[in-house]
Scaffold this motif. Structure first.
Motif: not given
Length: 198
Positions: A27-28, A108, A25, A95, A90, A67
């Motif tokens: 942060d992109p 992801r 998970r 994320w 999203r 986002n």
């Protein structure tokens, strides 16, 4: 005690592999910018038979003000450039991103060293076929050993067989055209510098 352990083991084994709870998970924003896709593991029908002919791709990832992720990718196919632009929304938690209307059920980051490589998981439903992929993103045309090890770890951990994994071939047209945007060929071959201009 033995019954509790057996129940726990059965619960873990019964998890669908692509939806396993241990998927990363991250942060992109760590994924933004331009990349080469150098290796792929795929459950798509026919992938094993065609993997030797697949070339590396160029990818540019940006984050919109809402986002959402915009993923621009380019690959060389039969004397032309296959360019795609996909906006991913999203999901409600974590994320993770999706666009079910385009068949992208989940996108992801599984892992990255925050510098030169990233592992990306995608769950797709295209027509009547549902399958997942794991891709090795690299900032350079040559994959690092750390990146290859991480790719192998995730693809094997998610159950992909060796015949479902491929190192992608360098794009000859891309190399002949040079690496700078000013020398990008008209058709915009799969050079990551060219993708950003298309």
């Amino acid at each position: 005690m033995r019954g509790v352990l057996l129940t726990t083991l059965l619960a873990v084994v019964s998890l669908p592999r692509p939806q396993a709870v241990w998927l990363g998970r991250l942060d992109p924003r760590q994924l933004l910018g331009s990349w080469y896709v150098l290796a792929v593991a795929s459950g798509e029908k026919g992938f094993a038979a065609e993997k030797a002919t697949k070339n590396m791709e160029g990818v540019v990832v940006t984050l919109t003000p809402e986002n959402s992720l915009e993923v621009r990718s380019s690959r060389h196919r039969l004397e032309t450039c296959d360019l795609s632009i996909v906006e991913l929304l999203r999901q409600n938690s974590g994320w993770a991103f999706e666009n079910p209307s385009l068949g992208v059920m989940e996108y992801r980051v599984l892992g990255t060293n925050f510098r030169d490589h990233a592992i990306v998981f995608t769950q797709l439903e295209l027509g009547d076929e549902a399958f997942s992929t794991v891709e090795l993103y690299s900032r350079t045309e040559r994959a690092s050993q750390a990146g290859l090890r991480l790719f192998a770890k995730w693809s094997q951990g998610l159950g992909f067989l060796s015949q479902q994994q491929a190192r992608l071939q360098p794009d000859g047209e891309c190399h002949r055209s040079g690496s700078g945007p000013s020398r990008c060929p008209r058709a915009c071959w799969a050079c990551k510098d060219c993708v950003a201009m298309c």
